[in-house]
Design a protein around this motif. Structure first.
Motif, PDB file in Angstrom:
ATOM      1  N   MET A   1     107.583  19.606 -23.663  1.00  0.00           N
ATOM      2  CA  MET A   1     107.722  20.812 -24.215  1.00  0.00           C
ATOM      3  C   MET A   1     107.492  20.044 -25.812  1.00  0.00           C
ATOM      4  N   GLU A   2     108.368  19.137 -26.229  1.00  0.00           N
ATOM      5  CA  GLU A   2     108.622  18.774 -27.884  1.00  0.00           C
ATOM      6  C   GLU A   2     106.750  18.449 -27.639  1.00  0.00           C
ATOM      7  N   ARG A   3     106.210  17.625 -26.930  1.00  0.00           N
ATOM      8  CA  ARG A   3     104.859  17.348 -27.550  1.00  0.00           C
ATOM      9  C   ARG A   3     103.947  18.382 -27.370  1.00  0.00           C
ATOM     10  N   LEU A   4     103.928  19.166 -26.213  1.00  0.00           N
ATOM     11  CA  LEU A   4     103.160  20.265 -27.146  1.00  0.00           C
ATOM     12  C   LEU A   4     103.293  21.085 -28.198  1.00  0.00           C
ATOM     13  N   LEU A   5     104.543  21.367 -28.477  1.00  0.00           N
ATOM     14  CA  LEU A   5     104.723  22.028 -29.791  1.00  0.00           C
ATOM     15  C   LEU A   5     104.156  21.045 -30.912  1.00  0.00           C
ATOM     16  N   LEU A   6     104.385  19.723 -30.531  1.00  0.00           N
ATOM     17  CA  LEU A   6     103.271  18.766 -31.639  1.00  0.00           C
ATOM     18  C   LEU A   6     102.203  19.125 -31.622  1.00  0.00           C
ATOM     19  N   THR A   7     101.265  19.160 -30.734  1.00  0.00           N
ATOM     20  CA  THR A   7     100.422  19.083 -30.013  1.00  0.00           C
ATOM     21  C   THR A   7      99.055  20.469 -30.734  1.00  0.00           C
ATOM     22  N   LEU A   8      99.483  22.050 -30.536  1.00  0.00           N
ATOM     23  CA  LEU A   8      99.715  23.013 -31.199  1.00  0.00           C
ATOM     24  C   LEU A   8     100.150  22.874 -32.866  1.00  0.00           C
ATOM     25  N   LEU A   9     100.963  22.219 -32.688  1.00  0.00           N
ATOM     26  CA  LEU A   9     100.959  22.025 -34.702  1.00  0.00           C
ATOM     27  C   LEU A   9      99.916  21.700 -35.275  1.00  0.00           C
ATOM     28  N   PHE A  10      99.868  20.426 -34.343  1.00  0.00           N
ATOM     29  CA  PHE A  10      97.993  19.461 -35.321  1.00  0.00           C
ATOM     30  C   PHE A  10      97.108  20.334 -35.466  1.00  0.00           C
ATOM     31  N   VAL A  11      97.050  21.418 -34.181  1.00  0.00           N
ATOM     32  CA  VAL A  11      95.624  21.644 -33.956  1.00  0.00           C
ATOM     33  C   VAL A  11      95.410  22.760 -34.602  1.00  0.00           C
ATOM     34  N   ALA A  12      96.691  23.918 -34.982  1.00  0.00           N
ATOM     35  CA  ALA A  12      96.841  25.146 -36.281  1.00  0.00           C
ATOM     36  C   ALA A  12      96.017  24.156 -37.573  1.00  0.00           C
ATOM     37  N   LEU A  13      96.853  23.228 -37.294  1.00  0.00           N
ATOM     38  CA  LEU A  13      96.616  23.011 -39.121  1.00  0.00           C
ATOM     39  C   LEU A  13      95.528  22.488 -38.792  1.00  0.00           C
ATOM     40  N   PHE A  14      94.581  21.803 -38.173  1.00  0.00           N
ATOM     41  CA  PHE A  14      93.034  21.341 -38.831  1.00  0.00           C
ATOM     42  C   PHE A  14      91.992  22.615 -37.632  1.00  0.00           C
ATOM     43  N   ALA A  15      92.488  23.376 -37.483  1.00  0.00           N
ATOM     44  CA  ALA A  15      91.950  25.016 -37.431  1.00  0.00           C
ATOM     45  C   ALA A  15      91.859  25.829 -39.266  1.00  0.00           C
ATOM     46  N   LEU A  16      93.424  25.493 -39.715  1.00  0.00           N
ATOM     47  CA  LEU A  16      93.434  25.936 -41.122  1.00  0.00           C
ATOM     48  C   LEU A  16      92.892  25.365 -42.071  1.00  0.00           C
ATOM     49  N   SER A  17      92.286  24.147 -41.969  1.00  0.00           N
ATOM     50  CA  SER A  17      92.091  22.816 -42.479  1.00  0.00           C
ATOM     51  C   SER A  17      90.616  23.327 -42.461  1.00  0.00           C
TER      52      SER A  17
END
Length: 167
Positions: free
Chosen positions: A1-17
């Motif tokens: 679960m923790e890995r999934l949240l980190l992955t989603l956070l990374f994807v969201a930051l990349f999309a925001l960039s």
């Protein structure tokens, strides 16, 4: 679960960039559209070119500001191009982007450079045309950069353009 949240956070930051870069490019294009008039269209019936070189259209920038790329009106798109010299000017024929015309009487200087708008090399590998574009009652001075397939042709370009400008 923790890995999934980190992955989603990374994807969201990349999309925001990506979104931020897109917004910045559009804002810069809007601001420049006031300062930079449309680039001249290539005239009809030019005849045979005096000189022709293929290579990479690098960018058009404000003269002397090699990192300040003109992004308005499609001028910021780097890509394959053919530069053709005619008696009256230079045709910039870009693949997949609108071409434009640099009138000979507008050309101020032709020189080589090491870099321009994100394209930097260790040698004087860019052919740069400094030219004036009429904007109402004042001129905007621009640099248009080209990385030719054959760097040995640069001397011919300089001689032909500057020799013809004096004639």
């Amino acid at each position: 679960m923790e890995r999934l949240l980190l992955t989603l956070l990374f994807v969201a930051l990349f999309a925001l960039s990506l979104y931020g870069m897109w917004r910045g490019w559009r804002r810069q294009a809007r601001e420049q559209s006031v300062r930079v008039p449309p680039l001249p269209a290539v005239p009809e019936g030019l005849g045979e070119p005096l000189l022709e070189s293929s290579g990479l259209y690098v960018a058009t920038t404000f003269a002397g500001r090699w990192q300040q790329r003109i992004v308005t009106r499609g001028a910021g798109l780097r890509g394959p191009a053919v530069f053709r010299l005619y008696r009256d000017g230079v045709e910039v024929d870009r693949a997949g982007a609108p071409g434009f015309w640099i009138p000979r009487e507008s050309i101020v200087n032709v020189h080589t450079a090491r870099g321009m708008a994100g394209k930097v090399m260790g040698t004087q590998s860019l052919l740069v045309f400094t030219w004036r574009l009429r904007n109402g009652d004042r001129d905007v001075e621009l640099d248009t950069g080209f990385r030719g397939d054959d760097l040995a042709e640069y001397r011919s370009w300089s001689e032909q353009v500057e020799g013809g400008a004096r004639a």
